[in-house]
Design a protein around this motif. Sequence first.
Motif, PDB file in Angstrom:
ATOM      1  N   MET A 118      66.611  19.822  25.524  1.00 17.45           N
ATOM      2  CA  MET A 118      66.700  18.789  26.564  1.00 17.45           C
ATOM      3  C   MET A 118      66.542  17.399  25.966  1.00 17.45           C
ATOM      4  SD  MET A 118      64.532  20.721  29.530  1.00 17.45           S
ATOM      5  CE  MET A 118      65.227  22.144  30.392  1.00 17.45           C
ATOM      6  N   ALA A 119      65.666  17.272  24.972  1.00 16.86           N
ATOM      7  CA  ALA A 119      65.514  15.982  24.281  1.00 16.86           C
ATOM      8  C   ALA A 119      66.802  15.609  23.557  1.00 16.86           C
ATOM      9  CB  ALA A 119      64.341  16.046  23.300  1.00 16.86           C
ATOM     10  N   ILE A 120      67.470  16.599  22.975  1.00 20.12           N
ATOM     11  CA  ILE A 120      68.767  16.363  22.329  1.00 20.12           C
ATOM     12  C   ILE A 120      69.777  15.871  23.352  1.00 20.12           C
ATOM     13  CG2 ILE A 120      70.746  17.574  21.297  1.00 20.12           C
ATOM     14  CD1 ILE A 120      68.667  19.261  19.727  1.00 20.12           C
ATOM     15  N   GLU A 121      69.816  16.517  24.517  1.00 19.25           N
ATOM     16  CA  GLU A 121      70.719  16.068  25.581  1.00 19.25           C
ATOM     17  C   GLU A 121      70.371  14.656  26.040  1.00 19.25           C
ATOM     18  OE1 GLU A 121      73.417  17.002  26.922  1.00 19.25           O
ATOM     19  OE2 GLU A 121      73.691  19.130  26.517  1.00 19.25           O
ATOM     20  N   ALA A 122      69.087  14.338  26.087  1.00 14.99           N
ATOM     21  CA  ALA A 122      68.669  12.990  26.479  1.00 14.99           C
ATOM     22  C   ALA A 122      69.207  11.953  25.498  1.00 14.99           C
ATOM     23  CB  ALA A 122      67.144  12.912  26.554  1.00 14.99           C
ATOM     24  N   ALA A 123      69.089  12.258  24.202  1.00 16.43           N
ATOM     25  CA  ALA A 123      69.583  11.334  23.174  1.00 16.43           C
ATOM     26  C   ALA A 123      71.099  11.210  23.232  1.00 16.43           C
ATOM     27  CB  ALA A 123      69.139  11.812  21.799  1.00 16.43           C
ATOM     28  N   ALA A 124      71.782  12.304  23.598  1.00 17.85           N
ATOM     29  CA  ALA A 124      73.240  12.295  23.680  1.00 17.85           C
ATOM     30  C   ALA A 124      73.737  11.563  24.917  1.00 17.85           C
ATOM     31  CB  ALA A 124      73.766  13.728  23.672  1.00 17.85           C
ATOM     32  N   GLN A 125      73.049  11.746  26.034  1.00 25.36           N
ATOM     33  CA  GLN A 125      73.484  11.157  27.293  1.00 25.36           C
ATOM     34  C   GLN A 125      73.106   9.680  27.418  1.00 25.36           C
ATOM     35  OE1 GLN A 125      72.191  13.550  30.660  1.00 25.36           O
ATOM     36  NE2 GLN A 125      72.596  15.446  29.543  1.00 25.36           N
ATOM     37  N   PHE A 126      72.061   9.269  26.707  1.00 21.68           N
ATOM     38  CA  PHE A 126      71.591   7.878  26.751  1.00 21.68           C
ATOM     39  C   PHE A 126      71.543   7.309  25.325  1.00 21.68           C
ATOM     40  CE2 PHE A 126      69.955  10.159  30.387  1.00 21.68           C
ATOM     41  CZ  PHE A 126      70.088   9.268  31.451  1.00 21.68           C
ATOM     42  N   PRO A 127      72.673   7.298  24.626  1.00 26.56           N
ATOM     43  CA  PRO A 127      72.652   6.930  23.196  1.00 26.56           C
ATOM     44  C   PRO A 127      72.201   5.506  22.933  1.00 26.56           C
ATOM     45  CG  PRO A 127      74.904   7.032  24.018  1.00 26.56           C
ATOM     46  CD  PRO A 127      74.030   7.602  25.091  1.00 26.56           C
ATOM     47  N   ASN A 128      72.443   4.599  23.864  1.00 25.03           N
ATOM     48  CA  ASN A 128      72.051   3.204  23.664  1.00 25.03           C
ATOM     49  C   ASN A 128      70.594   2.945  24.012  1.00 25.03           C
ATOM     50  OD1 ASN A 128      74.671   2.444  22.846  1.00 25.03           O
ATOM     51  ND2 ASN A 128      75.316   2.301  24.986  1.00 25.03           N
ATOM     52  N   ASP A 129      69.962   3.903  24.683  1.00 25.95           N
ATOM     53  CA  ASP A 129      68.569   3.739  25.106  1.00 25.95           C
ATOM     54  C   ASP A 129      67.599   4.566  24.269  1.00 25.95           C
ATOM     55  OD1 ASP A 129      69.524   2.117  27.132  1.00 25.95           O
ATOM     56  OD2 ASP A 129      69.529   3.715  28.629  1.00 25.95           O
ATOM     57  N   CYS A 130      68.092   5.660  23.692  1.00 29.07           N
ATOM     58  CA  CYS A 130      67.212   6.547  22.933  1.00 29.07           C
ATOM     59  C   CYS A 130      67.031   6.006  21.516  1.00 29.07           C
ATOM     60  CB  CYS A 130      67.779   7.962  22.905  1.00 29.07           C
ATOM     61  SG  CYS A 130      66.634   9.157  22.198  1.00 29.07           S
ATOM     62  N   ALA A 131      65.822   5.540  21.225  1.00 25.26           N
ATOM     63  CA  ALA A 131      65.545   4.911  19.931  1.00 25.26           C
ATOM     64  C   ALA A 131      65.349   5.940  18.825  1.00 25.26           C
ATOM     65  CB  ALA A 131      64.305   4.029  20.046  1.00 25.26           C
ATOM     66  N   SER A 132      64.770   7.093  19.172  1.00 25.35           N
ATOM     67  CA  SER A 132      64.524   8.161  18.198  1.00 25.35           C
ATOM     68  C   SER A 132      64.444   9.488  18.932  1.00 25.35           C
ATOM     69  CB  SER A 132      63.216   7.930  17.427  1.00 25.35           C
ATOM     70  OG  SER A 132      63.251   6.750  16.666  1.00 25.35           O
ATOM     71  N   LEU A 133      64.641  10.551  18.175  1.00 26.18           N
ATOM     72  CA  LEU A 133      64.603  11.912  18.721  1.00 26.18           C
ATOM     73  C   LEU A 133      63.674  12.765  17.869  1.00 26.18           C
ATOM     74  CD1 LEU A 133      65.777  14.385  20.359  1.00 26.18           C
ATOM     75  CD2 LEU A 133      67.610  14.447  18.636  1.00 26.18           C
ATOM     76  N   VAL A 134      62.799  13.519  18.519  1.00 30.75           N
ATOM     77  CA  VAL A 134      61.913  14.455  17.824  1.00 30.75           C
ATOM     78  C   VAL A 134      62.057  15.822  18.484  1.00 30.75           C
ATOM     79  CG1 VAL A 134      59.551  15.041  17.154  1.00 30.75           C
ATOM     80  CG2 VAL A 134      60.254  12.631  17.286  1.00 30.75           C
ATOM     81  N   THR A 135      62.416  16.839  17.712  1.00 29.05           N
ATOM     82  CA  THR A 135      62.481  18.196  18.254  1.00 29.05           C
ATOM     83  C   THR A 135      61.497  19.093  17.513  1.00 29.05           C
ATOM     84  OG1 THR A 135      64.213  19.049  16.762  1.00 29.05           O
ATOM     85  CG2 THR A 135      64.943  17.881  18.743  1.00 29.05           C
ATOM     86  N   ILE A 136      60.886  19.994  18.268  1.00 27.95           N
ATOM     87  CA  ILE A 136      59.971  20.982  17.713  1.00 27.95           C
ATOM     88  C   ILE A 136      60.457  22.358  18.152  1.00 27.95           C
ATOM     89  CG2 ILE A 136      57.588  21.806  17.625  1.00 27.95           C
ATOM     90  CD1 ILE A 136      56.668  18.994  18.402  1.00 27.95           C
ATOM     91  N   ALA A 137      60.877  23.185  17.199  1.00 26.17           N
ATOM     92  CA  ALA A 137      61.326  24.561  17.485  1.00 26.17           C
ATOM     93  C   ALA A 137      62.466  24.597  18.492  1.00 26.17           C
ATOM     94  CB  ALA A 137      60.147  25.413  17.968  1.00 26.17           C
ATOM     95  N   ALA A 138      63.379  23.640  18.390  1.00 28.72           N
ATOM     96  CA  ALA A 138      64.483  23.558  19.355  1.00 28.72           C
ATOM     97  C   ALA A 138      65.555  24.598  19.063  1.00 28.72           C
ATOM     98  CB  ALA A 138      65.096  22.159  19.310  1.00 28.72           C
ATOM     99  N   GLN A 139      66.198  25.069  20.133  1.00 24.31           N
ATOM    100  CA  GLN A 139      67.362  25.936  19.996  1.00 24.31           C
ATOM    101  C   GLN A 139      68.626  25.142  20.337  1.00 24.31           C
ATOM    102  OE1 GLN A 139      64.972  26.881  22.479  1.00 24.31           O
ATOM    103  NE2 GLN A 139      63.910  28.646  21.621  1.00 24.31           N
ATOM    104  N   THR A 140      69.738  25.512  19.705  1.00 24.48           N
ATOM    105  CA  THR A 140      71.007  24.824  19.950  1.00 24.48           C
ATOM    106  C   THR A 140      72.060  25.753  20.542  1.00 24.48           C
ATOM    107  OG1 THR A 140      71.770  25.295  17.695  1.00 24.48           O
ATOM    108  CG2 THR A 140      70.600  23.205  18.051  1.00 24.48           C
ATOM    109  N   PHE A 141      71.763  27.055  20.594  1.00 25.42           N
ATOM    110  CA  PHE A 141      72.627  28.035  21.248  1.00 25.42           C
ATOM    111  C   PHE A 141      71.795  29.281  21.512  1.00 25.42           C
ATOM    112  CE2 PHE A 141      72.836  29.201  16.826  1.00 25.42           C
ATOM    113  CZ  PHE A 141      73.019  30.572  16.787  1.00 25.42           C
ATOM    114  N   ALA A 142      72.363  30.224  22.245  1.00 23.08           N
ATOM    115  CA  ALA A 142      71.625  31.440  22.596  1.00 23.08           C
ATOM    116  C   ALA A 142      71.707  32.444  21.451  1.00 23.08           C
ATOM    117  CB  ALA A 142      72.177  32.026  23.888  1.00 23.08           C
TER     118      ALA A 142
END
Length: 262
Positions: A118-142
């Motif tokens: 969801m944090a990845i989607e946030a950074a993708a959907q709001f690219p001009n507003d998201c200053a940095s992205l931090v993921t912990i144990a994130a999944q990218t597919f099933a």
Amino acid sequence: MNAQNVIAKELSIETVHGPLAVTYWDPAVQSPKSPLIMFHDSLGAISLWRQFPALLALKTGRRVIAYDRFGFGKSAIRTDKLSADFVAQEPALVLPILKEEFGFSSFIAMGHSVGGAMAIEAAAQFPNDCASLVTIAAQTFAEDVTLNGIREAKKLFADPAQLQRLEKYHGPRTEWVVSAWIDTWLSDEFQQWTLNDALPKIICPALVIHGSDDEYGSTIHTDIISKKTSGPVTVEILQGGHHMPHRESEDFVLTLIEEFLA
């Protein structure tokens, strides 16, 4: 570190979807820096972050904002079925609510497990507003590793005692929370879910943290994020680490985030 040096406040934001439970932590010394927005995991809630948000605020000198997704914790009860694109829907729904309530434009997106997605989607959907992205144990597919872990968890939750343990955090929402995780991820519709379209839209720096022995996702996800994200990516693999690096190696993960954001 002493989390008592952080001011924590709880609030309930009224929305058209019902109340949204939010807690935010401010360091004793106020800072104009972009706040951290925390997206929790599939069974998560504000309370299940434990002391981590307070220590994060102290360590980074930033406001940290965590919330219970609708249907979770103390937010509005849900009875509907999650759609297969719920990961992308989450930041699109909630970030405008938080932006209006707290008055920020720039933010740092941070999440654990599916909250990392969801944090990845946030950074993708709001690219001009998201200053940095931090993921912990994130999944990218099933991934099969993830699905097999969920199948094992499904067997555990056949025991009513396991549900009762979760009721402490989710109350009458508990059965829905468990179903929203297990039934959604194991559904035929969700098997096609990926972050392939979202990742190239990310232009901010990213810190990707993953345990080498994560039972809910292999390090293939760190490789995918590194290769497909448009911005610079720092990968940290915790050798011997499992699915909860921020609990298993709390001080180390806090330092990683502090140094990355500095």
